[in-house]
Each structure stands twice: as structure tokens, then as C-alpha cells.
Enzyme design. Structure first.
Site, PDB file in Angstrom:
ATOM      1  N   ASP A   7      25.859 -44.333  20.211  1.00 30.60           N
ATOM      2  CA  ASP A   7      25.884 -45.247  21.366  1.00 30.60           C
ATOM      3  C   ASP A   7      26.717 -46.467  20.982  1.00 30.60           C
ATOM      4  O   ASP A   7      26.994 -46.702  19.802  1.00 30.60           O
ATOM      5  CB  ASP A   7      24.451 -45.675  21.743  1.00 30.60           C
ATOM      6  N   SER A   8      27.065 -47.259  21.998  1.00 27.58           N
ATOM      7  CA  SER A   8      27.772 -48.510  21.715  1.00 27.58           C
ATOM      8  C   SER A   8      26.889 -49.463  20.906  1.00 27.58           C
ATOM      9  O   SER A   8      27.380 -50.265  20.122  1.00 27.58           O
ATOM     10  CB  SER A   8      28.160 -49.188  23.033  1.00 27.58           C
ATOM     11  N   TYR A  39      30.386 -51.547  25.875  1.00 29.27           N
ATOM     12  CA  TYR A  39      31.481 -50.744  26.411  1.00 29.27           C
ATOM     13  C   TYR A  39      31.666 -50.971  27.919  1.00 29.27           C
ATOM     14  O   TYR A  39      32.778 -50.873  28.443  1.00 29.27           O
ATOM     15  CB  TYR A  39      31.174 -49.246  26.236  1.00 29.27           C
ATOM     16  N   GLY A  40      30.555 -51.204  28.593  1.00 26.07           N
ATOM     17  CA  GLY A  40      30.539 -51.124  30.057  1.00 26.07           C
ATOM     18  C   GLY A  40      31.421 -52.112  30.781  1.00 26.07           C
ATOM     19  O   GLY A  40      31.728 -51.937  31.960  1.00 26.07           O
ATOM     20  N   CYS A  70      24.873 -42.146  25.355  1.00 29.58           N
ATOM     21  CA  CYS A  70      25.478 -43.242  26.097  1.00 29.58           C
ATOM     22  C   CYS A  70      26.152 -42.636  27.319  1.00 29.58           C
ATOM     23  O   CYS A  70      27.009 -41.755  27.184  1.00 29.58           O
ATOM     24  CB  CYS A  70      26.504 -43.931  25.202  1.00 29.58           C
ATOM     25  N   ASN A  71      25.754 -43.079  28.496  1.00 26.55           N
ATOM     26  CA  ASN A  71      26.337 -42.539  29.725  1.00 26.55           C
ATOM     27  C   ASN A  71      27.813 -42.885  29.822  1.00 26.55           C
ATOM     28  O   ASN A  71      28.638 -42.073  30.252  1.00 26.55           O
ATOM     29  CB  ASN A  71      25.609 -43.101  30.945  1.00 26.55           C
ATOM     30  N   CYS A 182      21.982 -45.908  32.253  1.00 28.65           N
ATOM     31  CA  CYS A 182      22.539 -46.493  31.029  1.00 28.65           C
ATOM     32  C   CYS A 182      21.405 -46.453  30.022  1.00 28.65           C
ATOM     33  O   CYS A 182      20.266 -46.814  30.354  1.00 28.65           O
ATOM     34  CB  CYS A 182      22.984 -47.934  31.282  1.00 28.65           C
ATOM     35  N   THR A 183      21.699 -46.010  28.800  1.00 29.66           N
ATOM     36  CA  THR A 183      20.599 -45.780  27.855  1.00 29.66           C
ATOM     37  C   THR A 183      19.962 -47.072  27.337  1.00 29.66           C
ATOM     38  O   THR A 183      18.891 -47.029  26.743  1.00 29.66           O
ATOM     39  CB  THR A 183      21.073 -44.909  26.672  1.00 29.66           C
ATOM     40  N   HIS A 184      20.592 -48.214  27.569  1.00 25.68           N
ATOM     41  CA  HIS A 184      19.930 -49.477  27.219  1.00 25.68           C
ATOM     42  C   HIS A 184      18.772 -49.795  28.182  1.00 25.68           C
ATOM     43  O   HIS A 184      17.818 -50.473  27.804  1.00 25.68           O
ATOM     44  CB  HIS A 184      20.922 -50.645  27.276  1.00 25.68           C
TER      45      HIS A 184
END
Ligand code: DGL
EC number: 5.1.1.3
Length: 258
Positions: A7-8, A39-40, A70-71, A182-184
Site C-alpha cells: 500500500d502507499s 497516492y490519491g 490499495c484501491n 480506500c483501504t485507509h
């Protein structure tokens, strides 16, 4: 065997936590791209090269499978990663399809939270066009939430106020499901649940992703049961403080303290 999670930042830990529960007899390598998180809010070209570099570093560790947890990274690079590497690779996409199906009977709308970049990519547009025949899907980027998460900001009042402000323009009675794309964002499921009216369900793609991982592992005949749920953390910037932060964040998730 070692399964890589990428992931980021710390968002992919919400997916790793699901994997540790479902596949405890594997070992894991978790990589965060600390040099480039978030990243987003960046451009597709920029993020693409960050992902390819970070995943190359991970591969040198000898992985047997990779989860792009991470999407945003999945939308940009999962196809290219599958062309480059022959191991099983699982990606993520916002759980729009199941949400639309779950909502069909209620006639309520679906609200998708994801990064700006995920929402503006053709992959997301194609996904929504494919599954949203009734035009019931709305999308909202929450860039500040990634920043809060990276700072381990889990204060109920601060985050609650943030959600209230972001949702002020929405008539929440019209919605039946919120999709965390979003995985966050699953770090904030409990706080969000307190803000939303009780009829709104919150869904994310983590369980589905780990089910796909488990299915792929058995299809590829990857041996299972030889690990012990150990997690090795890495980050592109190599900061020990960030590795400590990842331990803290994973413990918060595992002990359900959020
Ligand atoms: N966790 C990421 C996702 O699932 C991206 C967050 C970011 O770096 O902006 O999309």
C-alpha cells in the site's frame, strides 16, 4: 511461504488484519511507500512508477503471492504487475457491485468513498457504468482522511466533525450503503457508524479480497500452513519510526481499539 501486501502507507494493514485472521498459518511482508504517500492526490503516471519500483523491491524478498492492498494502486498498475510477475496477484476495487445488489430491494442510494485518483480513473467509471443501471451511485473523495490516518489521528471528535462537514450536503435518509473504497478508510468504520443514521450499512472489500487470495493460493497449489502469522514490515524510505507506527496501527486493528 511469504505473502506480500503493498500500500502507499498504513491503509493496507486493514486488509492484512483480515488475512492474519483468515490465513494465520502464512508469513507476511508488508511494504508501505512512505516516500510517496499519499497516492490519491497525485497523477496516474507519477504513481504508476512509484508502484512498479516499490513492488520490484518487494519481489527481491522472495514472495509467493502479492496483495495490492490499495484501491488506487490496483486501478493503476495491477494489470502491468500481472504481466511482469508470474506469482498470484490479488488487487482491490471499491465494492460497488455488491453494494448496488444489496440495495436493489430498498431503493436507497449508494455512497462510495475513495481517493480522488481512484474516482477519476477510467477503471472506476467503467465499473460504475457496468453495475449501476439505476443511477444510484454517488462518489466522494476523502483525501484528508488518508492524512489523518497516516498521522494516527483517531480522535472521535476531530474525525466526527470531519465526517459531519463532508456529509453536510447529503440527505442521508436517501442512502442505504456507504462503500469504503480506500483501504485507509476502514480504520474509521466505528467513528463513521456513530455519525451515520443506523439504517446505513458500511461495507469494504477486505473480506472479499482475502477470500480471493485464499482461493488463488489453493488454485496455484501454493503450500499453506507452513508460516506462523509473522509480519515483516518494510517501507521505501526505510524509516524505523514508520515501522514502529505500522506495528502500533496493526495492533489497534487487531485489538479492535478504534
Ligand atoms: N490506501 C489507498 C487506497 O486504497 C490510497 C491512499 C492514498 O495513498 O491516497 O486507495
Amino acid at each position: 511461504m511469504t505473502i506480500g501486501f503493498f500500500d502507499s502507507g498504513i491503509g493496507g494493514l486493514t486488509v492484512l488484519e483480515e488475512s492474519l485472521r483468515r490465513l494465520p498459518a502464512q508469513d507476511y511482508l508488508y511494504m508501505a511507500d512512505t516516500l510517496h504517500v499519499p497516492y490519491g492526490t497525485k497523477s496516474q503516471d507519477e504513481v504508476r512508477s512509484y508502484i512498479l519500483d516499490a513492488v520490484e523491491t518487494m519481489m527481491a524478498e522472495g514472495l509467493e503471492a502479492l496483495v495490492v492492498a490499495c484501491n488506487t494502486a490496483t486501478s493503476i498498475a495491477v494489470n502491468e504487475l500481472r504481466e511482469r510477475y508470474s506469482l498470484p496477484i490479488v488487487g482491490m476495487e471499491p465494492a460497488v457491485k455488491p453494494a448496488v445488489e444489496m440495495n436493489r430491494a430498498t431503493g436507497k442510494r449508494v455512497l462510495v468513498f475513495a481517493t480522488q485518483l481512484t474516482l477519476q480513473l477510467p477503471k472506476y467509471y467503467a465499473l460504475v457504468s457496468r453495475v449501476d443501471d439505476g443511477g444510484i451511485v454517488d462518489s466522494l473523495p476523502l483525501p484528508e482522511l488518508v492524512r489523518y490516518c497516516e498521522a494516527l489521528q483517531f480522535d472521535r471528535r476531530i474525525i466526527g466533525d470531519y465526517f459531519r462537514e463532508k456529509l453536510a450536503a447529503y440527505n442521508l435518509d436517501d442512502y442505504g450503503i456507504v462503500v469504503l473504497g480506500c483501504t485507509h478508510y476502514p480504520f474509521y468504520t466505528n467513528i463513521l457508524q456513530e455519525i451515520l443514521p443506523p439504517h446505513i450499512q458500511i461495507v469494504n472489500g477486505n473480506a472479499g479480497t482475502i477470500r480471493r487470495l485464499a482461493a488463488l493460493l489453493s488454485r496455484y497449489g501454493v503450500a499453506s500452513g507452513r508460516g506462523s502469522g509473522q509480519v515483516k514490515f518494510m517501507c521505501t524510505g526505510g524509516e524505523q519510526a514508520y515501522i514502529d507506527k505500522m506495528h502500533t496501527a496493526l495492533n489497534l486493528l487487531r485489538e479492535n481499539k478504534l
